[in-house]
Design an enzyme around this catalytic site. Structure first.
Site: not given
Lengths: 270, 270
Positions: A94-97, B99
């Site tokens: 879960d990195a939201k890159r 996030d």
């Protein structure tokens, strides 16, 4: 991992639970702080206590990066431990890159090749050439933010653009990208009523659903509006499981929380 | 670093150049591959060769994460080297993070406290509670994606939402966030004509401008439409400087490229 394998695991375990690994040293049981690597020790204990109740694990990279090189080492140990001991679990970084093409390729290599995750969460703002590099890897998946579970989701995601909410534009546009069969989408459980319309745009895709539990989303509503004929849901719980107890009984308490969710899922699946 | 200090550096060096450190082991001179840490050796050489011509350095985290723990160690060494030897330079972690609130706080700690960068680039999609945690740190800055330099920018950023393009909604909304004086914005040089309208929404903010050089943006146009009374621009060049030569003369070649950009900036500033 293939999507068939993931669906098979859901059927076998009667669960579509994902356990989020947001390891916070200020919240883990005090006795673990004496370990060489308390982050790994805690994550390993949680994994061992819950593996038969869930189909996916989702380490949140922020919680590792906050501890620098040491944190990144713990993350490497956790994904290695998962791949060696529980290869049937779907793993999510879960990195939201997300960045321009040549940079997104680097992030994809980091998570798919260097760390060997099955999937990574990514952000849509930079568009097609920021997303497609993640879709070039066989049996790997990019999980694109669509409608998130937090209050800030209403800042931009729900604005109307060209007669559709932005999050629906994201779904519509992204589902036309090359290799879009390797896309999944993040849809927050706190906005379960939106799932009906979302399913009209992406009927077959898996949805990663945060926000059940601590954030107040309803599992029943998520299933009612979001499930497809192959379930198509991964419902995440992080804090509710990880910190069910902060004492020596934390493994039992975490298992009890996970079991309760799995039982609720089994009832819905039957 | 304070914004006054940054402006002072721009005046002193007659430069608003930011050098992007996208270190790619496949592109650096072959003789450096024998070093213990070729990534650090290359970045150090580039920094030493260009420091008097630029006011900022911007390591791109993807290029470090692609090498796992080793890459993260190199990133730590680079920011330490910068802070110890060139404390007057503004440092940017080009990380595109973002996030929900408790997670954004972790990313802020990672880049502002653990690594001690002056700033970090962040993505707007998750809205206010994903951004504000980055703005809680004194003399630290979050650089929010507004209008990026790539083709995919037209997927969502330029859609019209409530009578304004999405990127203008981002600027308008974010400039109301708490501590928005600690916000800067990414605006691609390939879209210089948009800068005029952008400056009407955020007249005083610094803009980080990628896309001059390899991507085709014009420095003159960026300055014409984007400069404010305290310059308010950091124009980035990465590949054009780093890989000006891939032979043993790479430092001289990188310096020559940086010098050319600095000279062009000096001419505009005069």
């Amino acid at each position: 991992m293939t999507l068939d394998q993931l669906y098979h695991q859901i059927q076998k375990k009667k669960s579509f639970l994902c356990v989020g690994l947001d390891v916070d040293l200020e919240k883990i049981p005090a006795h673990l702080l004496q370990e060489d690597d308390p982050i790994f020790a805690f994550a390993k204990a949680i994994i061992d206590a819950t593996h038969d109740l869930c189909v996916a694990y989702k380490p949140n990279t922020a919680f590792f990066e906050a501890y620098g090189v040491k944190g990144w080492q713990s993350l490497e140990k956790i994904i290695k431990y998962l791949n060696e001991n529980y290869p049937d679990h779907f793993t999510i970084a879960d990195a939201k890159r997300g960045d321009i093409g040549n940079t997104s390729t680097r992030y994809a290599k980091a998570f798919f090749e260097q760390l060997n995750f099955d999937s990574v969460t990514i952000a849509p703002y930079m568009g097609k050439d920021g997303v497609e590099p993640f879709l070039a890897f066989k049996d790997k998946y990019a999980i694109l933010l669509a409608l998130t579970s937090n209050a800030g989701a209403y800042d931009y995601q729900t604005l109307t653009a060209d007669a559709l909410p932005v999050y629906q534009q994201v779904l519509k546009t992204a589902s036309q990208y090359k290799n879009s069969d390797r896309l999944m989408y993040v849809v927050g459980a706190t906005k379960a009523e939106y799932l009906k319309e979302i399913r009209q745009i992406v009927p077959d895709s898996f949805l990663l659903v945060p926000g059940v539990g601590a954030q107040g989303g309803s599992l029943e509503e998520v299933y009612k509006y979001g499930a497809n004929d192959r379930v198509g849901l991964l419902v995440n719980s992080s804090r509710g499981i990880l910190y069910a107890s902060q004492e020596e009984d934390f493994e039992d308490a975490a298992r009890a929380e996970a079991f309760e969710l799995q039982q609720a899922m089994e009832a819905l699946l039957d």
